[in-house]
Design a protein around this motif. Structure first.
Motif, PDB file in Angstrom:
ATOM      1  N   ARG A 175      -1.622  -6.499  12.671  1.00 43.45           N
ATOM      2  CA  ARG A 175      -1.086  -6.239  14.004  1.00 43.45           C
ATOM      3  C   ARG A 175      -0.166  -5.029  14.018  1.00 43.45           C
ATOM      4  O   ARG A 175       0.059  -4.434  15.077  1.00 43.45           O
ATOM      5  CB  ARG A 175      -0.356  -7.474  14.519  1.00 43.45           C
ATOM      6  CG  ARG A 175      -1.285  -8.644  14.805  1.00 43.45           C
ATOM      7  CD  ARG A 175      -0.546  -9.858  15.310  1.00 43.45           C
ATOM      8  NE  ARG A 175       0.361 -10.403  14.292  1.00 43.45           N
ATOM      9  CZ  ARG A 175       1.055 -11.530  14.457  1.00 43.45           C
ATOM     10  NH1 ARG A 175       0.983 -12.211  15.580  1.00 43.45           N
ATOM     11  NH2 ARG A 175       1.843 -11.956  13.492  1.00 43.45           N
ATOM     12  N   LEU A 176       0.381  -4.661  12.858  1.00 44.75           N
ATOM     13  CA  LEU A 176       1.251  -3.484  12.801  1.00 44.75           C
ATOM     14  C   LEU A 176       0.435  -2.204  12.894  1.00 44.75           C
ATOM     15  O   LEU A 176       0.741  -1.310  13.682  1.00 44.75           O
ATOM     16  CB  LEU A 176       2.071  -3.502  11.510  1.00 44.75           C
ATOM     17  CG  LEU A 176       2.984  -2.300  11.293  1.00 44.75           C
ATOM     18  CD1 LEU A 176       4.079  -2.259  12.365  1.00 44.75           C
ATOM     19  CD2 LEU A 176       3.616  -2.348   9.896  1.00 44.75           C
ATOM     20  N   TYR A 177      -0.619  -2.112  12.058  1.00 45.50           N
ATOM     21  CA  TYR A 177      -1.448  -0.902  12.028  1.00 45.50           C
ATOM     22  C   TYR A 177      -2.648  -0.983  12.969  1.00 45.50           C
ATOM     23  O   TYR A 177      -3.392  -0.014  13.101  1.00 45.50           O
ATOM     24  CB  TYR A 177      -1.925  -0.640  10.599  1.00 45.50           C
ATOM     25  CG  TYR A 177      -0.818  -0.227   9.669  1.00 45.50           C
ATOM     26  CD1 TYR A 177      -0.320   1.070   9.685  1.00 45.50           C
ATOM     27  CD2 TYR A 177      -0.256  -1.140   8.771  1.00 45.50           C
ATOM     28  CE1 TYR A 177       0.705   1.455   8.838  1.00 45.50           C
ATOM     29  CE2 TYR A 177       0.767  -0.769   7.918  1.00 45.50           C
ATOM     30  CZ  TYR A 177       1.245   0.531   7.948  1.00 45.50           C
ATOM     31  OH  TYR A 177       2.260   0.901   7.108  1.00 45.50           O
ATOM     32  N   ARG A 178      -2.848  -2.163  13.581  1.00 48.78           N
ATOM     33  CA  ARG A 178      -3.973  -2.379  14.489  1.00 48.78           C
ATOM     34  C   ARG A 178      -5.286  -2.006  13.812  1.00 48.78           C
ATOM     35  O   ARG A 178      -6.111  -1.258  14.362  1.00 48.78           O
ATOM     36  CB  ARG A 178      -3.793  -1.588  15.782  1.00 48.78           C
ATOM     37  CG  ARG A 178      -2.541  -1.985  16.563  1.00 48.78           C
ATOM     38  CD  ARG A 178      -2.397  -1.210  17.850  1.00 48.78           C
ATOM     39  NE  ARG A 178      -1.191  -1.593  18.565  1.00 48.78           N
ATOM     40  CZ  ARG A 178      -0.812  -1.068  19.726  1.00 48.78           C
ATOM     41  NH1 ARG A 178      -1.551  -0.126  20.292  1.00 48.78           N
ATOM     42  NH2 ARG A 178       0.296  -1.472  20.317  1.00 48.78           N
ATOM     43  N   ALA A 179      -5.473  -2.549  12.625  1.00 54.54           N
ATOM     44  CA  ALA A 179      -6.660  -2.235  11.833  1.00 54.54           C
ATOM     45  C   ALA A 179      -7.226  -3.511  11.230  1.00 54.54           C
ATOM     46  O   ALA A 179      -6.483  -4.451  10.932  1.00 54.54           O
ATOM     47  CB  ALA A 179      -6.297  -1.242  10.720  1.00 54.54           C
ATOM     48  N   PRO A 180      -8.559  -3.568  11.039  1.00 55.74           N
ATOM     49  CA  PRO A 180      -9.166  -4.747  10.420  1.00 55.74           C
ATOM     50  C   PRO A 180      -8.791  -4.834   8.944  1.00 55.74           C
ATOM     51  O   PRO A 180      -8.609  -3.820   8.266  1.00 55.74           O
ATOM     52  CB  PRO A 180     -10.668  -4.502  10.593  1.00 55.74           C
ATOM     53  CG  PRO A 180     -10.799  -3.020  10.735  1.00 55.74           C
ATOM     54  CD  PRO A 180      -9.559  -2.565  11.436  1.00 55.74           C
ATOM     55  N   ILE A 181      -8.662  -6.062   8.449  1.00 55.12           N
ATOM     56  CA  ILE A 181      -8.311  -6.320   7.063  1.00 55.12           C
ATOM     57  C   ILE A 181      -9.377  -7.241   6.467  1.00 55.12           C
ATOM     58  O   ILE A 181      -9.683  -8.291   7.029  1.00 55.12           O
ATOM     59  CB  ILE A 181      -6.929  -7.007   6.937  1.00 55.12           C
ATOM     60  CG1 ILE A 181      -5.839  -6.147   7.585  1.00 55.12           C
ATOM     61  CG2 ILE A 181      -6.599  -7.316   5.489  1.00 55.12           C
ATOM     62  CD1 ILE A 181      -5.554  -4.857   6.870  1.00 55.12           C
ATOM     63  N   SER A 182      -9.955  -6.842   5.360  1.00 57.64           N
ATOM     64  CA  SER A 182     -10.947  -7.686   4.704  1.00 57.64           C
ATOM     65  C   SER A 182     -10.259  -8.790   3.916  1.00 57.64           C
ATOM     66  O   SER A 182      -9.052  -8.713   3.626  1.00 57.64           O
ATOM     67  CB  SER A 182     -11.828  -6.858   3.766  1.00 57.64           C
ATOM     68  OG  SER A 182     -11.064  -6.424   2.648  1.00 57.64           O
ATOM     69  N   LEU A 183     -11.017  -9.809   3.545  1.00 57.45           N
ATOM     70  CA  LEU A 183     -10.465 -10.916   2.778  1.00 57.45           C
ATOM     71  C   LEU A 183      -9.892 -10.422   1.449  1.00 57.45           C
ATOM     72  O   LEU A 183      -8.824 -10.859   1.021  1.00 57.45           O
ATOM     73  CB  LEU A 183     -11.557 -11.959   2.521  1.00 57.45           C
ATOM     74  CG  LEU A 183     -11.145 -13.236   1.792  1.00 57.45           C
ATOM     75  CD1 LEU A 183     -10.083 -13.980   2.589  1.00 57.45           C
ATOM     76  CD2 LEU A 183     -12.357 -14.127   1.554  1.00 57.45           C
ATOM     77  N   GLU A 184     -10.589  -9.489   0.805  1.00 61.34           N
ATOM     78  CA  GLU A 184     -10.107  -8.956  -0.470  1.00 61.34           C
ATOM     79  C   GLU A 184      -8.783  -8.217  -0.314  1.00 61.34           C
ATOM     80  O   GLU A 184      -7.913  -8.267  -1.183  1.00 61.34           O
ATOM     81  CB  GLU A 184     -11.155  -8.007  -1.083  1.00 61.34           C
ATOM     82  CG  GLU A 184     -12.436  -8.679  -1.549  1.00 61.34           C
ATOM     83  CD  GLU A 184     -13.340  -9.089  -0.394  1.00 61.34           C
ATOM     84  OE1 GLU A 184     -13.150  -8.533   0.723  1.00 61.34           O
ATOM     85  OE2 GLU A 184     -14.203  -9.963  -0.591  1.00 61.34           O
ATOM     86  N   GLU A 185      -8.616  -7.528   0.817  1.00 57.96           N
ATOM     87  CA  GLU A 185      -7.393  -6.757   1.040  1.00 57.96           C
ATOM     88  C   GLU A 185      -6.173  -7.642   1.254  1.00 57.96           C
ATOM     89  O   GLU A 185      -5.038  -7.178   1.104  1.00 57.96           O
ATOM     90  CB  GLU A 185      -7.571  -5.831   2.250  1.00 57.96           C
ATOM     91  CG  GLU A 185      -8.455  -4.631   1.992  1.00 57.96           C
ATOM     92  CD  GLU A 185      -8.589  -3.750   3.227  1.00 57.96           C
ATOM     93  OE1 GLU A 185      -8.206  -2.564   3.148  1.00 57.96           O
ATOM     94  OE2 GLU A 185      -9.064  -4.252   4.264  1.00 57.96           O
ATOM     95  N   THR A 186      -6.377  -8.905   1.610  1.00 64.03           N
ATOM     96  CA  THR A 186      -5.224  -9.792   1.823  1.00 64.03           C
ATOM     97  C   THR A 186      -4.476 -10.067   0.528  1.00 64.03           C
ATOM     98  O   THR A 186      -3.360 -10.581   0.558  1.00 64.03           O
ATOM     99  CB  THR A 186      -5.650 -11.132   2.456  1.00 64.03           C
ATOM    100  OG1 THR A 186      -6.521 -11.839   1.561  1.00 64.03           O
ATOM    101  CG2 THR A 186      -6.331 -10.916   3.789  1.00 64.03           C
ATOM    102  N   GLU A 187      -5.064  -9.730  -0.621  1.00 68.79           N
ATOM    103  CA  GLU A 187      -4.420  -9.943  -1.912  1.00 68.79           C
ATOM    104  C   GLU A 187      -3.683  -8.698  -2.403  1.00 68.79           C
ATOM    105  O   GLU A 187      -3.099  -8.712  -3.487  1.00 68.79           O
ATOM    106  CB  GLU A 187      -5.467 -10.347  -2.968  1.00 68.79           C
ATOM    107  CG  GLU A 187      -6.131 -11.686  -2.699  1.00 68.79           C
ATOM    108  CD  GLU A 187      -5.143 -12.843  -2.726  1.00 68.79           C
ATOM    109  OE1 GLU A 187      -4.244 -12.831  -3.591  1.00 68.79           O
ATOM    110  OE2 GLU A 187      -5.256 -13.739  -1.870  1.00 68.79           O
ATOM    111  N   LEU A 188      -3.686  -7.626  -1.622  1.00 71.13           N
ATOM    112  CA  LEU A 188      -3.069  -6.373  -2.059  1.00 71.13           C
ATOM    113  C   LEU A 188      -1.628  -6.257  -1.559  1.00 71.13           C
ATOM    114  O   LEU A 188      -1.208  -6.942  -0.626  1.00 71.13           O
ATOM    115  CB  LEU A 188      -3.895  -5.189  -1.551  1.00 71.13           C
ATOM    116  CG  LEU A 188      -5.342  -5.129  -2.051  1.00 71.13           C
ATOM    117  CD1 LEU A 188      -6.048  -3.905  -1.471  1.00 71.13           C
ATOM    118  CD2 LEU A 188      -5.401  -5.117  -3.579  1.00 71.13           C
TER     119      LEU A 188
END
Length: 215
Positions: A175-188
Motif C-alpha cells: 500500500r505504500l508503493y502501490r505495487a503488487p508483491i509476490s508470495l516470494e517477495e513477502t520474505e524479503l
C-alpha cells in the motif's frame, strides 16, 4: 538484571563474527553487511540511499562500498523500472556465491540451525521482541520482513494476467508503493517497514501456491 546482562554479553561475543578488523575474504565488515543486505532486500530497498540507512553510513560511504562491490563483480546497477532517474542494485551470481561460501555469519547461522527448529523459532521471536523494544525506545525504523509490515495487503482472488491459468499470481499489494508483491517477495527485507500485528495469512497463500505448482 545479571541474567539479562550475561545474555547481552553473549550476543556481543556472537557479533564478533560480523564486526571485525581488517578484511575477511577480501571484504571489510561493512562491505559484508551491505552485500548481505542487498542479497535479502526487496526491489524497493536495493537503492544507494536505502543501503546507507540500513548500514548506518553516509551516502558517500555507501557509494564507496557499492563501488568496491562492483569492482569485485558482486554487484551491478540497473535503471529502476519505476523511476528511470534512479538505480537498483542487484547482487550478481558471483556475489551470491561469495555470500553462500564465505559470509562471516555463516558459522553463526550453522550454530543456530543446530539448535533445532523449535529453539530457532524461540530465538528469532525473542530477538524480534528485543528489537521492538529498542525501536520504541529510540523511535527508529529498521528493515524487516515484508510479511510482517502494515503496508502489506491481500489482493482480491483472480487479480492479474495469470489468473485462471493454473499459475500462482501476485496475491499481495504494497500500500505504500502501490505495487503488487509476490508470495516470494513477502520474505524479503524492506527499509520502509512498519510493524503490525494484523498481517495477511501468509501460510494459507503458501499452501495454495504449492498446490498450484503441483497441478
Amino acid at each position: 538484571m545479571p541474567l539479562a546482562r550475561e545474555a547481552v554479553e553473549l550476543l556481543v561475543q556472537a557479533a564478533r563474527a560480523w564486526y571485525f578488523e581488517g578484511n575477511q575474504h577480501g571484504l571489510r565488515d561493512r562491505e559484508w553487511m551491505a552485500l548481505r543486505f542487498l542479497g535479502r532486500a526487496n526491489r524497493f530497498s536495493r537503492t544507494p540511499s536505502a543501503l546507507a540507512g540500513f548500514i548506518g553510513a553516509t551516502r558517500a560511504t555507501a557509494s564507496q562500498i557499492v563501488k568496491t562491490l562492483e569492482s569485485k563483480s558482486f554487484l551491478v546497477r540497473k535503471p529502476s523500472h519505476e523511476d528511470k532517474r534512479s538505480v537498483v542494485l542487484h547482487v550478481t551470481a558471483q556475489g551470491e556465491k561469495c555470500l553462500s561460501q564465505h559470509d562471516p555469519i555463516n558459522h553463526v547461522v550453522n550454530a543456530v540451525t543446530a539448535l533445532g527448529n523449535d529453539e530457532c523459532i524461540r530465538l528469532r521471536d525473542s530477538l524480534r521482541e528485543i528489537l521492538n523494544h529498542l525501536d520504541a525506545a529510540h523511535q527508529r525504523l529498521d528493515a524487516s520482513i515484508c510479511r510482517d509490515c502494515m503496508f502489506l495487503a491481500e489482493r482480491s482472488p483472480g487479480v492479474g494476467p495469470a489468473a485462471g491459468k493454473g499459475r500462482a499470481t501476485a496475491e499481495f499489494m504494497c500500500r505504500l508503493y502501490r505495487a503488487p508483491i509476490s508470495l516470494e517477495e513477502t520474505e524479503l527485507l524492506c527499509t520502509s517497514f512498519e510493524r503490525t500485528r494484523d498481517r495477511p495469512k501468509i501460510e494459507e497463500h503458501r499452501d495454495r501456491a504449492r498446490v498450484a505448482s503441483q497441478g
